[in-house]
Write an enzyme that holds these catalytic residues in place. Structure first.
Site, PDB file in Angstrom:
ATOM      1  N   ARG A   1      12.198   6.161  15.611  1.00 55.18           N
ATOM      2  CA  ARG A   1      12.521   5.573  14.298  1.00 55.18           C
ATOM      3  C   ARG A   1      13.184   6.611  13.383  1.00 55.18           C
ATOM      4  NH1 ARG A   1       7.553   3.057  11.822  1.00 55.18           N
ATOM      5  NH2 ARG A   1       9.046   2.671  10.159  1.00 55.18           N
TER       6      ARG A   1
ATOM      7  N   GLN B   1       9.104   0.821  -1.187  1.00 56.08           N
ATOM      8  CA  GLN B   1       8.087   0.912  -0.138  1.00 56.08           C
ATOM      9  C   GLN B   1       8.694   1.553   1.111  1.00 56.08           C
ATOM     10  OE1 GLN B   1       5.755  -3.086   0.056  1.00 56.08           O
ATOM     11  NE2 GLN B   1       7.682  -3.525  -0.982  1.00 56.08           N
ATOM     12  N   ASN B   2      10.004   1.773   1.070  1.00 56.83           N
ATOM     13  CA  ASN B   2      10.681   2.224   2.288  1.00 56.83           C
ATOM     14  C   ASN B   2      10.438   3.703   2.567  1.00 56.83           C
ATOM     15  OD1 ASN B   2      11.545  -0.343   2.420  1.00 56.83           O
ATOM     16  ND2 ASN B   2      13.634   0.056   1.742  1.00 56.83           N
ATOM     17  N   VAL B   3      10.296   4.007   3.838  1.00 59.81           N
ATOM     18  CA  VAL B   3      10.052   5.391   4.240  1.00 59.81           C
ATOM     19  C   VAL B   3      11.360   6.085   4.637  1.00 59.81           C
ATOM     20  CG1 VAL B   3       7.669   4.928   4.919  1.00 59.81           C
ATOM     21  CG2 VAL B   3       9.490   4.713   6.635  1.00 59.81           C
TER      22      VAL B   3
ATOM     23  N   HIS C   1       5.207   4.590   0.084  1.00 60.65           N
ATOM     24  CA  HIS C   1       4.654   4.687   1.440  1.00 60.65           C
ATOM     25  C   HIS C   1       5.129   5.927   2.191  1.00 60.65           C
ATOM     26  CE1 HIS C   1       3.818   0.048   1.280  1.00 60.65           C
ATOM     27  NE2 HIS C   1       2.900   0.765   0.639  1.00 60.65           N
TER      28      HIS C   1
ATOM     29  N   GLY D   1      14.089  -7.562  -0.931  1.00 59.66           N
ATOM     30  CA  GLY D   1      13.806  -7.376   0.490  1.00 59.66           C
ATOM     31  C   GLY D   1      12.383  -6.989   0.833  1.00 59.66           C
TER      32      GLY D   1
ATOM     33  N   SER E   1       8.411  -8.717   1.778  1.00 56.44           N
ATOM     34  CA  SER E   1       7.609  -9.921   2.041  1.00 56.44           C
ATOM     35  C   SER E   1       6.502 -10.067   1.004  1.00 56.44           C
ATOM     36  CB  SER E   1       6.986  -9.836   3.439  1.00 56.44           C
ATOM     37  OG  SER E   1       6.150  -8.692   3.518  1.00 56.44           O
TER      38      SER E   1
ATOM     39  N   PRO F   1      16.750 -13.292   1.663  1.00 59.46           N
ATOM     40  CA  PRO F   1      17.313 -14.476   2.322  1.00 59.46           C
ATOM     41  C   PRO F   1      16.237 -15.494   2.710  1.00 59.46           C
ATOM     42  CG  PRO F   1      17.427 -12.564   3.783  1.00 59.46           C
ATOM     43  CD  PRO F   1      16.908 -12.066   2.464  1.00 59.46           C
TER      44      PRO F   1
HETATM   45  C1  BJW Z   1      15.988  -9.084   3.598  1.00 60.67           C
HETATM   46  C2  BJW Z   1      17.027  -8.854   4.438  1.00 60.67           C
HETATM   47  C3  BJW Z   1      18.215  -8.517   3.817  1.00 60.67           C
HETATM   48  C4  BJW Z   1      15.401  -9.322   5.689  1.00 60.67           C
HETATM   49  N1  BJW Z   1      18.269  -8.438   2.524  1.00 60.67           N
HETATM   50  N2  BJW Z   1      15.979  -9.007   2.291  1.00 60.67           N
HETATM   51  C5  BJW Z   1      -5.592  -6.364  -0.985  1.00 60.67           C
HETATM   52  C6  BJW Z   1      -5.590  -7.544  -0.280  1.00 60.67           C
HETATM   53  C7  BJW Z   1      -5.432  -7.548   1.105  1.00 60.67           C
HETATM   54  C8  BJW Z   1      -5.301  -6.358   1.824  1.00 60.67           C
HETATM   55  C9  BJW Z   1      -5.303  -5.196   1.123  1.00 60.67           C
HETATM   56  C10 BJW Z   1      -5.452  -5.194  -0.252  1.00 60.67           C
HETATM   57  N3  BJW Z   1      -5.399  -3.900  -0.674  1.00 60.67           N
HETATM   58  C11 BJW Z   1      -5.233  -3.091   0.382  1.00 60.67           C
HETATM   59  C12 BJW Z   1      -5.174  -3.851   1.502  1.00 60.67           C
HETATM   60  C13 BJW Z   1      -5.011  -3.330   2.894  1.00 60.67           C
HETATM   61  C14 BJW Z   1      -3.592  -3.003   3.285  1.00 60.67           C
HETATM   62  C15 BJW Z   1      -2.749  -4.265   3.205  1.00 60.67           C
HETATM   63  O1  BJW Z   1      -2.010  -4.504   2.282  1.00 60.67           O
HETATM   64  N4  BJW Z   1      -2.851  -5.088   4.233  1.00 60.67           N
HETATM   65  C16 BJW Z   1      -2.100  -6.344   4.268  1.00 60.67           C
HETATM   66  C17 BJW Z   1      -1.066  -6.276   5.368  1.00 60.67           C
HETATM   67  C18 BJW Z   1      -3.068  -7.473   4.477  1.00 60.67           C
HETATM   68  N5  BJW Z   1      -3.046  -1.953   2.452  1.00 60.67           N
HETATM   69  C19 BJW Z   1      -3.248  -0.656   2.727  1.00 60.67           C
HETATM   70  O2  BJW Z   1      -3.926  -0.312   3.682  1.00 60.67           O
HETATM   71  C20 BJW Z   1      -2.617   0.367   1.821  1.00 60.67           C
HETATM   72  N6  BJW Z   1      -3.562   1.333   1.407  1.00 60.67           N
HETATM   73  C21 BJW Z   1      -4.539   1.051   0.557  1.00 60.67           C
HETATM   74  O3  BJW Z   1      -4.702  -0.064   0.082  1.00 60.67           O
HETATM   75  O4  BJW Z   1      -5.350   2.122   0.270  1.00 60.67           O
HETATM   76  C22 BJW Z   1      -6.521   1.879  -0.509  1.00 60.67           C
HETATM   77  C23 BJW Z   1      -7.666   1.617   0.402  1.00 60.67           C
HETATM   78  C24 BJW Z   1      -7.999   2.557   1.344  1.00 60.67           C
HETATM   79  C25 BJW Z   1      -9.079   2.324   2.184  1.00 60.67           C
HETATM   80  C26 BJW Z   1      -9.781   1.127   2.060  1.00 60.67           C
HETATM   81  C27 BJW Z   1      -9.400   0.178   1.118  1.00 60.67           C
HETATM   82  C28 BJW Z   1      -8.350   0.446   0.264  1.00 60.67           C
HETATM   83  C29 BJW Z   1      -1.565   1.164   2.551  1.00 60.67           C
HETATM   84  C30 BJW Z   1      -0.418   0.311   3.003  1.00 60.67           C
HETATM   85  C31 BJW Z   1       0.522   1.134   3.882  1.00 60.67           C
HETATM   86  C32 BJW Z   1       1.665   0.305   4.446  1.00 60.67           C
HETATM   87  N7  BJW Z   1       2.306   1.034   5.496  1.00 60.67           N
HETATM   88  C33 BJW Z   1       3.469   0.461   6.115  1.00 60.67           C
HETATM   89  C34 BJW Z   1       3.910   1.385   7.282  1.00 60.67           C
HETATM   90  C35 BJW Z   1       4.577   2.643   6.769  1.00 60.67           C
HETATM   91  C36 BJW Z   1       4.819   3.601   7.886  1.00 60.67           C
HETATM   92  C37 BJW Z   1       5.861   3.151   8.859  1.00 60.67           C
HETATM   93  O5  BJW Z   1       7.006   2.856   8.473  1.00 60.67           O
HETATM   94  O6  BJW Z   1       5.537   3.110  10.040  1.00 60.67           O
HETATM   95  O7  BJW Z   1       4.513   0.313   5.143  1.00 60.67           O
HETATM   96  S1  BJW Z   1       3.228  -1.200   6.725  1.00 60.67           S
HETATM   97  C38 BJW Z   1       4.842  -1.748   6.316  1.00 60.67           C
HETATM   98  O8  BJW Z   1       4.716  -2.807   5.333  1.00 60.67           O
HETATM   99  C39 BJW Z   1       5.541  -0.577   5.606  1.00 60.67           C
HETATM  100  C40 BJW Z   1       6.219  -1.277   4.464  1.00 60.67           C
HETATM  101  O9  BJW Z   1       6.528  -0.371   3.431  1.00 60.67           O
HETATM  102  C41 BJW Z   1       5.208  -2.341   4.083  1.00 60.67           C
HETATM  103  C42 BJW Z   1       5.788  -3.491   3.311  1.00 60.67           C
HETATM  104  O10 BJW Z   1       6.678  -4.217   4.099  1.00 60.67           O
HETATM  105  P1  BJW Z   1       8.013  -4.785   3.471  1.00 60.67           P
HETATM  106  O11 BJW Z   1       8.850  -3.684   2.977  1.00 60.67           O
HETATM  107  O12 BJW Z   1       7.707  -5.871   2.539  1.00 60.67           O
HETATM  108  O13 BJW Z   1       8.738  -5.331   4.780  1.00 60.67           O
HETATM  109  P2  BJW Z   1       8.514  -6.729   5.534  1.00 60.67           P
HETATM  110  O14 BJW Z   1       9.040  -6.587   6.898  1.00 60.67           O
HETATM  111  O15 BJW Z   1       7.138  -7.218   5.358  1.00 60.67           O
HETATM  112  O16 BJW Z   1       9.455  -7.732   4.721  1.00 60.67           O
HETATM  113  C43 BJW Z   1      10.867  -7.591   4.775  1.00 60.67           C
HETATM  114  C44 BJW Z   1      11.472  -8.628   3.858  1.00 60.67           C
HETATM  115  O17 BJW Z   1      12.869  -8.403   3.819  1.00 60.67           O
HETATM  116  C45 BJW Z   1      11.269 -10.079   4.335  1.00 60.67           C
HETATM  117  O18 BJW Z   1      10.805 -10.865   3.256  1.00 60.67           O
HETATM  118  C46 BJW Z   1      12.661 -10.525   4.770  1.00 60.67           C
HETATM  119  O19 BJW Z   1      12.916 -11.905   4.511  1.00 60.67           O
HETATM  120  C47 BJW Z   1      13.528  -9.654   3.898  1.00 60.67           C
HETATM  121  N8  BJW Z   1      14.850  -9.370   4.433  1.00 60.67           N
HETATM  122  N9  BJW Z   1      16.559  -9.019   5.765  1.00 60.67           N
HETATM  123  C48 BJW Z   1      17.161  -8.677   1.762  1.00 60.67           C
HETATM  124  N10 BJW Z   1      19.311  -8.293   4.598  1.00 60.67           N
END
Ligand code: BJW
Length: 248
Positions: free
Chosen positions: A72, A104-106, A122, A193, A195, A220
């Site tokens: 990656r 949120q992007n890395v 992130h 962009g 979710s 989209p």
């Molecule tokens: C387009 C397009 C185009 C397509 N143009 N758009 C409260 C409720 C429920 C759960 C939790 C909560 N609080 C915490 C949690 C737990 C957890 C969490 O959220 N889980 C859920 C999944 C249920 N959160 C955590 O663990 C976080 N830490 C935390 O809360 O610490 C406190 C704590 C600690 C211990 C105990 C309790 C609390 C940390 C979250 C870390 C996220 N890490 C990742 C991986 C990063 C490393 C890597 O890259 O490998 O971050 S996961 C991944 O998701 C990445 C992203 O930044 C993140 C968000 O995703 P994003 O950017 O939204 O992408 P997608 O794919 O989801 O969406 C893409 C969108 O683009 C789509 O909508 C498409 O339609 C659109 N799209 N093409 C415009 N051309």
């Protein structure tokens, strides 16, 4: 795209003082960096997040996780900022001190486009850090680690890991606080962009809306935060953002 939504967002942008741009993986999709949750192309459609994006997963199979991130990282280094990144950077340059980019992007595409002070919730996939806190004084430098997959500290055997935030981990110190302040203070939040599935990041959109900001979403496809938006611009970032921002 809905012309009325585009016109409403443009009009609000023209009058807005502070603007917060909040981005997710879709922002970089057209630069060739895969999203996470898109049904066919997202990383989580092919890979298990628990095994690859958690500390437990890394400890269970460090080489597998290291190699996955190495691929990656190579993709991020090859990628170039797209027209959406460039439009945001030009918009921010024209309004010094009024635009905060929170991502949120890395990847480093906002930074390479010119938004060098974007807040990274992130982490940074191109950075290395130690898996365990370094007990040495002065602390060892992960850049000096011995070769390996993952590299290890020659003194204590500590392993290097990528500088991203995995599930269950805290966000970088200060990042969420700075992002929350921007969300509370902005007159307009432009959400691009994401979710809206991952917290606490997704909560920023709710914060901005509750504080009275106009919320515009560029995506989209439907997202979990569409109910927070005053205007939803259905389309890809690299097409919609130049149309929206060059005329605002
Ligand atoms: C387009 C397009 C185009 C397509 N143009 N758009 C409260 C409720 C429920 C759960 C939790 C909560 N609080 C915490 C949690 C737990 C957890 C969490 O959220 N889980 C859920 C999944 C249920 N959160 C955590 O663990 C976080 N830490 C935390 O809360 O610490 C406190 C704590 C600690 C211990 C105990 C309790 C609390 C940390 C979250 C870390 C996220 N890490 C990742 C991986 C990063 C490393 C890597 O890259 O490998 O971050 S996961 C991944 O998701 C990445 C992203 O930044 C993140 C968000 O995703 P994003 O950017 O939204 O992408 P997608 O794919 O989801 O969406 C893409 C969108 O683009 C789509 O909508 C498409 O339609 C659109 N799209 N093409 C415009 N051309």
């Amino acid at each position: 795209m809905d012309d009325a939504a585009l016109a409403a967002a443009r009009q609000r942008l023209q009058g807005a003082g502070a603007v917060c741009v909040f981005t997710g993986a879709g922002m970089s999709a057209e630069s060739g960096i895969p999203t996470f949750r898109d049904a066919l192309t997202g990383l989580w459609s092919r890979f298990d997040p628990a095994a690859l994006a958690s500390e437990e997963g890394f400890r269970a199979d460090p080489q597998l996780v290291w190699d996955w991130y190495a691929e990656r990282r190579a993709g991020v280094r090859r990628a170039q900022p797209n027209a959406g990144h460039l439009a945001i950077a030009a918009f921010a340059r024209a309004r010094p001190g009024r635009v905060t980019v929170v991502t949120q992007n890395v990847d480093d595409l906002h930074q390479r486009a010119g938004c060098t002070d974007a807040i990274r919730l992130h982490g940074d996939i191109l950075q290395d850090r130690w898996l365990d806190a370094c007990a040495q004084r002065p602390a060892c430098d992960p850049a000096q680690a011995d070769a390996g997959r993952p590299p290890r500290c020659g003194r204590c055997g500590n392993r290097v890991r990528p500088g991203v935030v995995w599930f269950g981990e805290l966000l970088p110190p200060g990042a969420m606080e700075a992002a929350e302040a921007a969300a509370r203070q902005c007159e307009l939040m432009l959400v691009v962009g994401t979710s809206g599935a991952v917290w606490p990041a997704a909560g920023l959109v709710h914060t901005a809306r509750r504080a009275g900001a106009f919320v515009a979403i560029v995506n989209p496809h439907p997202s979990e935060i569409d109910d927070q938006a005053h205007a939803v611009l259905r389309g890809p970032a690299a097409r919609v953002l130049p149309e929206l921002l060059h005329h605002s």
